[in-house]
Write an enzyme that holds these catalytic residues in place. Structure first.
Site, PDB file in Angstrom:
ATOM      1  CB  ILE A  14      -0.969   0.023   1.202  1.00  0.00           C
ATOM      2  CG1 ILE A  14      -0.217  -0.116   2.538  1.00  0.00           C
ATOM      3  CG2 ILE A  14      -2.026  -1.062   1.062  1.00  0.00           C
ATOM      4  CD1 ILE A  14      -1.104   0.010   3.761  1.00  0.00           C
ATOM      5  N   GLY A  15       2.164   1.111  -0.047  1.00  0.00           N
ATOM      6  CA  GLY A  15       3.019   2.294  -0.105  1.00  0.00           C
ATOM      7  C   GLY A  15       4.492   1.918  -0.096  1.00  0.00           C
ATOM      8  CG  PHE A  19      14.391   3.791   5.260  1.00  0.00           C
ATOM      9  CD1 PHE A  19      15.723   3.973   4.953  1.00  0.00           C
ATOM     10  CD2 PHE A  19      13.702   4.826   5.848  1.00  0.00           C
ATOM     11  CE1 PHE A  19      16.357   5.169   5.251  1.00  0.00           C
ATOM     12  CE2 PHE A  19      14.333   6.026   6.151  1.00  0.00           C
ATOM     13  CZ  PHE A  19      15.672   6.195   5.846  1.00  0.00           C
ATOM     14  CB  VAL A  22       3.578   0.621   4.238  1.00  0.00           C
ATOM     15  CG1 VAL A  22       2.465   0.374   5.258  1.00  0.00           C
ATOM     16  CG2 VAL A  22       4.617   1.562   4.824  1.00  0.00           C
ATOM     17  CE  LYS A  37       8.130   3.141   8.299  1.00  0.00           C
ATOM     18  NZ  LYS A  37       8.060   4.380   9.100  1.00  0.00           N
ATOM     19  CG  ASP A 130       6.903  14.675   8.187  1.00  0.00           C
ATOM     20  OD1 ASP A 130       6.643  15.746   7.596  1.00  0.00           O
ATOM     21  OD2 ASP A 130       6.950  13.575   7.616  1.00  0.00           O
TER      22      ASP A 130
END
Length: 594
Positions: A14-15, A19, A22, A37, A130
Site C-alpha cells: 500500500i506504499g 527504506f 508498507v 512497515k 513531520d
C-alpha cells in the site's frame, strides 16, 4: 501464495518509501487487520538507524486512542517488520481532496482528537516534526496520528532541535529559517493542518522555500468567510497558533485549555438546559434530539453521544413523569488519553523476535485488493447506504419542525405533521428490513454484513429512533386532531390523510400540501428584500422544495467515488451563499415545479 511473517499475512503493498514498503495484512490468529512497515536492514546506516529507533521508542511509549499503535516487531535476516494498527479510511490529505473543505463542527472534532494525541506526546517530551494531513489517518471515523519516522524524544537537558525535517508547507518558520526550535514547532504544524481542514488549502503558499518563509514573515493568512464562516473561537485559535515568533505562539498548556476544547460541549449543555426548562418536555426533547443528530455519517458516531441520546430518547418516549428532568452523564464520549498502566502493559506486549522467524511465500506482493479486503470495503459501503436513508428521514423531521413553528404562514402545521407521518413510514420501513435482514438495496456481501457489529449498532440505533419519532408523532397528532375540528373549510382528503394510520400512503396529499405551502411561503418572501435576517426562511423554502423532489435530491450513487451523499455539506451550502444567490436558487427550483 501471499507473503507470511510468523502469524502475519501480508496481503498487498500500500506504499513505498526509501527504506522499504508498507503492506496491508492481517493477523492469522485473530483476523485483525494490520499495517506492516518493512524496513530493509541493508539500508539502515547512521542517522537512519537512529530515526527508526526513535520511531519504535515513541510507539512503544505512547498508548493513546488517537496515536497509531505498534502491536509487534519481527526481525529476520534481511528485514525488520513493524506490525502496526491499520487505518481503514485513508488519511486526511485524501479526505480533504474529496470534501474540498470541512465544516467547522467536523474540523474541530478532528482537531480535538489531534490535541488529545498530542497531550500524550507532550507529556512524554516527544516532538513529531513531520505533522501534516498525510500523517493523520482515519479509522472507523476516528483520528490516528501516524508516521513518527522524524520524531524526536527530548530529555531534560535537551529542549531544542536543529535538524530541518518535515514538509515545507507545514513547517514552522523557525524550522524553515534553520534556527533552533522546540516542540512549539508542532503547534504551528497543527495550526496549518486545522487551517487546511477549514479552508481546503495551506495558510501560506509559495513556489520555493525562500519565498515561503518570506510570505510567512510578511503576510497575514486570510480567513475567507465566503468559503467557511468559522466562529470567533476557531479564528482566535488559528491566530494564536500561527504566530511567527515561537515565544509569542500559544503554549501547549494554554492550547489544551483553549475555549475550542469545550465549545462543542458548552453548546450541547446550553441546548439541553433550555430544553429541560421549557414547557412540553416530551416535544422539546424530540426537537433537541433532531437538532443534535441531523447527520450520522459513520457507525462510530453513534457511540459519541450514546448516553445523551439514550436520555433524550427516554424523555421523548415517556414524558416528564418518572423522569428527574436532569442529565448527569457525559455529553460527548471522549477518546482516552494516556493511561500509564495501560501503556506499560502495551509496551510489554510489543515483542521483538529475531532468529527463527522467516519470510515465507511470494516476495513480490501485488498491490491488488484481495477478496477479503473487497468484503471489508463492501461492509463499509453497506453501512453508508443504510445511514444515508436514516439521514433522509431526519432531514424530513427538521423541515417538519420548521413548518409547524413557522409563525409567518398560518394553518400550515398540517404540512409539517404530514411530513412527520412520511418520515415515520420511512423509518418503519428501514427498521423492518433491518430486522428481517432483507437485502432491499441489493448490496454486496450482505449476509456477512448482517453479522457485523456495525450492522447490529445501526439496527439498534434505528429501532430506538423509531420509538422516539413515534412518540413525537403521537404528541403532535393529539394537538392537531383537536385543531382541525376548528377548521371547517379544511379539505376532506387532507383530514382523512391526517387521521389515517401512519403506514397508509398519503404521498399525493403530502405533495399537494408541500406545493401549496411552498407557493405561499415564496410569495410572502418575494415581498421582502432578501436580507440575512430572513435567510432562514429562504433556506426553509429551499428545503421544502427538496422534500417534493426527495429521491432526486438525495440520490445515492457510489459508482464513482464510493462516497455517500454529503448531508453536512448540503446543510451548510445555503449558509455560504450570498442572499441574492440563495433567492435565485430557490426561485429557479420553484419554477421547475410549476
Amino acid at each position: 501464495m501471499p507473503k507470511v511473517v510468523d502469524s502475519y499475512v501480508l496481503e498487498r503493498s500500500i506504499g513505498k518509501g526509501q527504506f522499504g514498503e508498507v503492506f496491508k495484512g492481517y493477523n492469522k490468529q485473530t483476523n485483525v487487520d494490520i499495517a506492516v512497515k518493512c524496513v530493509k536492514r541493508e539500508l539502515l546506516k547512521g542517522k537512519f538507524t537512529e530515526l527508526l529507533e526513535n520511531e519504535i521508542k515513541v510507539l512503544r511509549t505512547c498508548n493513546n486512542d488517537n496515536i497509531i499503535k505498534l502491536y509487534d516487531i519481527k526481525k529476520t535476516a534481511n528485514n525488520i517488520y513493524l506490525i502496526m494498527e491499520y487505518c481503514n479510511e485513508g488519511d486526511l490529505s485524501q479526505y480533504i481532496k474529496q470534501k474540498k473543505f470541512l465544516l467547522e463542527e467536523e474540523a474541530v472534532d478532528y482537531l480535538l482528537q489531534i490535541l488529545n494525541g498530542f497531550k500524550t506526546l507532550v507529556k512524554n517530551k516527544i516532538m513529531h516534526r513531520d505533522f501534516k494531513l498525510a500523517n493523520i489517518l482515519k479509522h472507523d471515523g476516528n483520528i490516528k496520528i501516524a508516521d513518527f519516522g522524524f520524531s524526536k524524544l527530548l530529555n531534560d537537558n535537551q529542549g531544542l532541535a536543529t535538524t530541518m525535517l518535515g514538509s515545507p508547507l507545514n513547517m514552522a518558520p523557525e524550522v524553515l529559517n534553520n534556527q533552533e526550535y522546540d516542540s512549539k514547532a508542532d503547534i504551528w504544524s497543527i495550526g496549518t493542518c486545522f487551517y487546511e481542514l477549514l479552508f481546503g488549502k495551506s495558510p501560506f503558499t509559495a513556489t520555493n522555500m525562500v519565498e515561503l518563509l518570506k510570505n510567512i514573515q510578511t503576510k497575514q493568512f486570510v480567513i475567507n468567510r465566503k468559503v467557511n464562516n468559522i466562529t470567533p473561537t476557531a479564528e482566535d485559535l488559528l491566530r494564536k497558533m500561527l504566530v511567527v515568533n515561537p515565544k509569542n505562539r500559544i503554549s501547549w498548556e494554554d492550547l489544551f485549555k483553549h475555549e475550542i476544547n469545550f465549545y462543542q460541549e458548552e453548546k450541547l449543555k446550553k441546548d439541553l438546559e433550555t430544553t429541560l426548562k421549557g414547557g412540553e418536555l416530551m416535544m422539546n426533547m424530540s426537537k433537541f434530539y433532531i437538532k443534535n443528530n441531523m447527520v450520522i455519517d459513520h457507525p462510530a458516531e453513534i457511540k459519541k453521544k450514546e448516553d445523551l441520546n439514550n436520555f433524550a430518547m427516554q424523555v421523548a418516549q415517556k414524558g416528564p413523569q418518572n423522569q428527574q428532568q436532569q442529565y448527569v452523564g457525559p455529553l460527548l464520549k471522549k477518546p482516552q488519553e494516556e493511561n500509564n498502566l495501560a501503556r506499560q502493559d502495551s509496551a510489554k506486549s510489543v515483542q521483538s523476535t529475531q532468529g527463527p522467524v522467516q519470510d515465507i511465500g511470494n516476495e513480490e506482493v501485488t498491490d491488488k485488493e484481495t477478496q477479503r479486503e473487497k468484503e471489508i470495503k463492501a461492509k463499509k459501503r453497506n453501512a453508508n447506504r443504510i445511514l444515508h436513508e436514516r439521514n433522509i428521514y431526519v432531514f424530513l423531521a427538521s423541515v417538519a419542525e420548521e413548518a409547524m413553528n413557522n409563525m409567518t404562514i398560518q394553518n400550515y402545521d398540517v404540512t409539517g405533521f404530514l411530513l412527520v407521518k412520511k418520515l415515520l413510514q420511512l423509518i418503519d420501513f428501514l427498521k423492518t428490513i433491518l430486522q428481517d435482514k432483507q437485502n432491499y438495496y441489493q448490496l454486496e456481501f450482505w449476509e456477512q454484513f448482517t453479522q457485523s457489529k456495525d450492522y447490529k449498532d445501526i439496527h439498534t440505533y434505528i429501532s430506538k429512533e423509531f420509538d422516539v419519532f413515534k412518540s413525537y408523532f403521537d404528541s403532535i397528532y393529539e394537538k392537531i386532531s383537536i385543531q382541525i375540528q376548528q377548521r371547517p373549510k379544511m379539505d376532506e382528503a387532507i383530514k382523512q390523510a391526517i387521521n389515517n394510520n401512519f403506514k397508509q400512503n398519503n404521498q399525493q396529499i403530502l405533495v399537494k400540501c408541500l406545493q401549496d405551502y411552498s407557493k405561499l411561503l415564496i410569495e410572502t418572501l418575494k415581498k421582502t428584500k432578501p436580507q440575512d435576517q430572513n435567510r432562514q426562511q429562504w433556506i426553509h423554502a429551499d428545503r421544502v422544495l427538496d422534500c417534493i423532489r426527495l429521491e432526486e435530491t438525495f440520490q445515492f450513487d457510489d459508482r464513482l467515488t464510493n462516497q455517500q451523499f454529503n448531508f453536512k455539506q448540503y446543510y451548510e451550502n445555503d449558509n455560504l451563499l450570498e442572499m441574492e444567490a440563495l433567492q435565485k436558487k430557490v426561485l429557479q427550483k420553484f419554477e421547475k415545479l410549476r
